[in-house]
Enzyme design. Structure first.
Site, PDB file in Angstrom:
ATOM      1  N   GLN A  49      44.752 -46.500 -20.024  1.00  0.00           N
ATOM      2  CA  GLN A  49      45.452 -45.556 -19.122  1.00  0.00           C
ATOM      3  C   GLN A  49      46.306 -45.518 -18.214  1.00  0.00           C
ATOM      4  O   GLN A  49      47.011 -44.642 -17.532  1.00  0.00           O
ATOM      5  CB  GLN A  49      44.163 -44.575 -18.849  1.00  0.00           C
ATOM      6  CG  GLN A  49      43.441 -43.987 -20.065  1.00  0.00           C
ATOM      7  CD  GLN A  49      42.264 -43.193 -19.763  1.00  0.00           C
ATOM      8  OE1 GLN A  49      40.966 -43.872 -19.507  1.00  0.00           O
ATOM      9  NE2 GLN A  49      42.443 -41.911 -19.669  1.00  0.00           N
ATOM     10  N   HIS A 146      36.568 -49.794 -23.351  1.00  0.00           N
ATOM     11  CA  HIS A 146      37.055 -48.337 -22.805  1.00  0.00           C
ATOM     12  C   HIS A 146      37.897 -47.674 -23.942  1.00  0.00           C
ATOM     13  O   HIS A 146      39.162 -47.720 -23.650  1.00  0.00           O
ATOM     14  CB  HIS A 146      37.449 -48.334 -21.638  1.00  0.00           C
ATOM     15  CG  HIS A 146      37.346 -47.032 -20.821  1.00  0.00           C
ATOM     16  ND1 HIS A 146      36.787 -46.582 -19.859  1.00  0.00           N
ATOM     17  CD2 HIS A 146      37.965 -45.722 -21.607  1.00  0.00           C
ATOM     18  CE1 HIS A 146      36.991 -45.269 -19.433  1.00  0.00           C
ATOM     19  NE2 HIS A 146      37.886 -44.797 -20.499  1.00  0.00           N
ATOM     20  N   ASN A 207      32.337 -47.309 -23.335  1.00  0.00           N
ATOM     21  CA  ASN A 207      32.435 -46.234 -22.595  1.00  0.00           C
ATOM     22  C   ASN A 207      32.154 -44.993 -23.548  1.00  0.00           C
ATOM     23  O   ASN A 207      32.894 -44.960 -24.485  1.00  0.00           O
ATOM     24  CB  ASN A 207      33.744 -46.197 -22.188  1.00  0.00           C
ATOM     25  CG  ASN A 207      34.068 -45.024 -21.201  1.00  0.00           C
ATOM     26  OD1 ASN A 207      33.710 -44.656 -20.266  1.00  0.00           O
ATOM     27  ND2 ASN A 207      34.985 -44.168 -21.770  1.00  0.00           N
ATOM     28  N   GLU A 208      31.264 -44.343 -23.192  1.00  0.00           N
ATOM     29  CA  GLU A 208      31.314 -42.949 -24.011  1.00  0.00           C
ATOM     30  C   GLU A 208      31.197 -43.227 -25.628  1.00  0.00           C
ATOM     31  O   GLU A 208      31.938 -42.890 -26.358  1.00  0.00           O
ATOM     32  CB  GLU A 208      32.349 -41.877 -23.663  1.00  0.00           C
ATOM     33  CG  GLU A 208      32.345 -41.522 -22.257  1.00  0.00           C
ATOM     34  CD  GLU A 208      33.486 -40.404 -22.043  1.00  0.00           C
ATOM     35  OE1 GLU A 208      34.283 -40.019 -22.789  1.00  0.00           O
ATOM     36  OE2 GLU A 208      33.148 -39.915 -20.859  1.00  0.00           O
TER      37      GLU A 208
HETATM   38  C1  BGC Z   1      37.035 -40.939 -20.367  1.00  0.00           C
HETATM   39  C2  BGC Z   1      38.276 -40.992 -19.606  1.00  0.00           C
HETATM   40  C3  BGC Z   1      39.030 -39.724 -19.755  1.00  0.00           C
HETATM   41  C4  BGC Z   1      38.161 -38.777 -18.992  1.00  0.00           C
HETATM   42  C5  BGC Z   1      38.880 -37.259 -18.594  1.00  0.00           C
HETATM   43  C6  BGC Z   1      36.288 -39.527 -20.304  1.00  0.00           C
HETATM   44  O1  BGC Z   1      35.999 -39.134 -21.527  1.00  0.00           O
HETATM   45  O2  BGC Z   1      36.070 -41.893 -20.248  1.00  0.00           O
HETATM   46  O3  BGC Z   1      38.866 -42.072 -20.218  1.00  0.00           O
HETATM   47  O4  BGC Z   1      40.357 -39.913 -19.217  1.00  0.00           O
HETATM   48  O5  BGC Z   1      36.982 -38.514 -19.665  1.00  0.00           O
HETATM   49  O6  BGC Z   1      39.044 -36.563 -19.989  1.00  0.00           O
END
Ligand code: BGC
Length: 528
Positions: A49, A146, A207-208
């Site tokens: 990002q 991520h 991540n998520e």
């Molecule tokens: C993610 C980020 C994303 C942020 C805002 C999260 O889902 O880890 O990568 O930019 O939310 O949407």
């Protein structure tokens, strides 16, 4: 009569009392029971990002214009916010905020752009970053996966993958090479732990995971662009491979990071971060108390919040996603030392005309799944332009308490929360309100060890491109200059004082409407 008037005056006066200041203790360990009283302030980013020149990622080829060899999906990530070449300048911003810790990710595709070929210049770059952070007294929390991969893991351009296997890439999770990718994730984590273990103690594997997999393999708006959510056995195979990848990373870090970098007695504390959402039962665009909708909210919460964590804690897998585990994977057991909670929004969910097949049987009312039948009554003051959802702050209190009840003894840390906002005022509101909610949750027994704001600067917001601005520091995309937003000023003051003052709470806190955002143009924001 006179006493009634006096009582009314007292009540009025009480109502006007500014809320008391909230104070937060000093940085503690993420995992040590003795560190449970500590609290860290942080800020978070992710490599894809922010970094320029990430040409070997799946996101690069996914978004690159067709004329240049890519697939031209969404907005071209390009050089993001030039965060690779500007890394030292950006660390200066982290230092200016005064936070205890910086959560960032290392781009796997930079380290291993071609399978089994390690780029030593990339290793030297991240090492220089970590050494600078050490000199500045900023504790790293390093995420290894991520949302992005080297293109060789699942090249979205390779049509051979549709047929099964490809000679040049592994074709992603859930396919014939799924187990190989999990092993590759482990090898990558081992390398990172060997090279950086003397500077890093705190690691996040993934991540998520659930919403990453839904976006990339369920709905297909992230690379590699597969849409298997309606075929649950297929989707479940993807989830199984990814959990295996996480477990391989956990084991590799534990085996290879044996140096206690900061002298707190812990050589490695390994966890991962879950996206959490307030799922509100709803029907025909209104909040619902229909028992079927309440059960639907529970089912989606289980799937998106708990299934992955249950697997990492207990070594079980729920193959058909029905709430009852049916496979044992002893090698996954206990592969979590701390859990990251990430929170942004509230969304509706209904059992009405379910879009997802049994046994999940729900309609989540968000993004592409919004069929207009179950949006919660949307208060436009909470609408987040460009993201198409209803922002939420105070809902994180119940989320933290629910995780505490389900996983007693597992330390929690808010590894992301924030808001896309063009004025900076809503960002300050988001920070103060989430800290208020965390404070309430801690007072009610949740072991929450910190808060990382998403994000340091504006950046590439995946499928939404560059329109949403999540940065404490606003980026001018013509010059790449960074300018502090109101959110940065307020967060810096909070961090320096380790306290949210009474004035800040009165101005930004509470549960009332958020400040208006001038870019309320989304259809979603005007829906009612
Ligand atoms: C993610 C980020 C994303 C942020 C805002 C999260 O889902 O880890 O990568 O930019 O939310 O949407």
């Amino acid at each position: 009569m006179r006493s009634l008037v006096a009582l009314a005056l007292v009540l009025l006066a009480c109502g006007d009392d500014p809320p008391p200041a909230l104070s937060f203790p000093a940085l503690g360990s993420l995992t040590d029971p003795a560190g449970a009283d500590g609290f860290r302030f942080g800020v978070a980013t992710a490599a894809t990002q922010i970094e320029d020149g990430n040409t070997a990622t799946d996101w690069y080829v996914w978004t690159q214009p067709v004329a240049d060899g890519g697939l031209g999906k969404g907005t071209f990530v390009g050089d993001a916010v030039r965060g690779y070449t500007r890394v030292m300048e950006d660390l200066g911003l982290v230092a200016e905020l005064g936070v205890d810790s910086y959560r960032f990710s290392i781009e796997w595709a930079r380290i291993e752009p071609v399978k089994d070929q390690i780029d030593e210049t990339a290793i030297a770059h991240y090492r220089a970053q970590l050494e600078a952070m050490k000199a500045m007294g900023i504790k790293p929390l390093v995420t290894l996966h991520h949302f992005s991969n080297p293109a060789w893991v699942a090249d979205p351009r390779d049509s051979a993958c549709t047929a099964g296997t490809s000679a040049t890439n592994l074709c992603g999770f859930g396919g014939p090479a799924g187990a190989t990718i999990a092993a590759e994730m482990g090898q990558h984590a081992a390398l990172m732990a060997q090279r950086f273990g003397d500077l890093v103690d705190e690691w996040g594997t993934v991540n998520e995971p659930m919403n990453y997999l839904v976006a990339s393999y369920g709905l297909g708006f992230f690379p590699p662009g597969r849409a298997s959510l309606l075929d649950l056995p297929k989707f479940s195979a993807v989830v199984r491979d990814y959990i295996a990848g996480h477990a391989a990373m956990y084991a590799a870090i534990k085996a290879n990071d044996t140096v206690d970098a900061d002298g707190d007695g812990v050589a490695s504390a390994v966890g991962f971060s879950m996206l959490t959402t307030t799922w509100s039962p709803s029907r025909t665009n209104k909040p619902s108390s229909n028992p079927d909708d309440l059960a639907a909210a529970e089912r989606i919460t289980y799937l998106l919040h708990y299934l992955f964590v249950d697997a990492a804690l207990h070594g079980t897998f729920d193959t058909n996603l029905d709430g009852t585990p049916d496979e044992n994977h002893p090698e996954w057991t206990g592969t979590i030392d701390w859990l990251g909670i990430q929170y942004y929004l509230r969304a509706g969910v209904s059992a009405d005309r379910p879009l997802l097949p049994a046994p999940v049987s729900v309609t989540p009312c968000i993004g592409g799944f919004d069929v207009g039948s179950c949006l919660p009554a949307l208060d436009p003051t909470f609408c987040v332009p460009h993201m198409g959802y209803e922002g939420s702050t105070s809902g994180i209190e119940d989320i933290l308490l629910a995780f505490t009840a389900r996983y007693p003894g597992l330390p929690l840390v808010v590894t992301e929360s924030g808001i896309a906002d063009e004025t900076g005022t809503r960002r300050a509101e988001s920070i103060v309100r989430v800290l208020e909610a965390i404070s309430r949750a801690r007072a009610r027994g949740a072991d929450v060890r910190g808060y990382y704001h998403w994000s340091l600067t504006d950046n590439f917001e995946w499928a939404e491109g560059y329109a949403p601005r999540f940065g404490l520091y606003t980026v001018d995309y013509a010059t790449y200059a960074r300018t502090p937003s109101e959110g940065a000023t307020v967060y810096r003051d909070i961090v320096h004082a380790r306290s949210v003052t009474s004035e800040q709470r009165a101005r930004y806190g509470g549960d009332g409407p958020m400040s208006p955002d001038p870019s309320f143009t989304d259809e979603y924001c005007t829906h009612n």
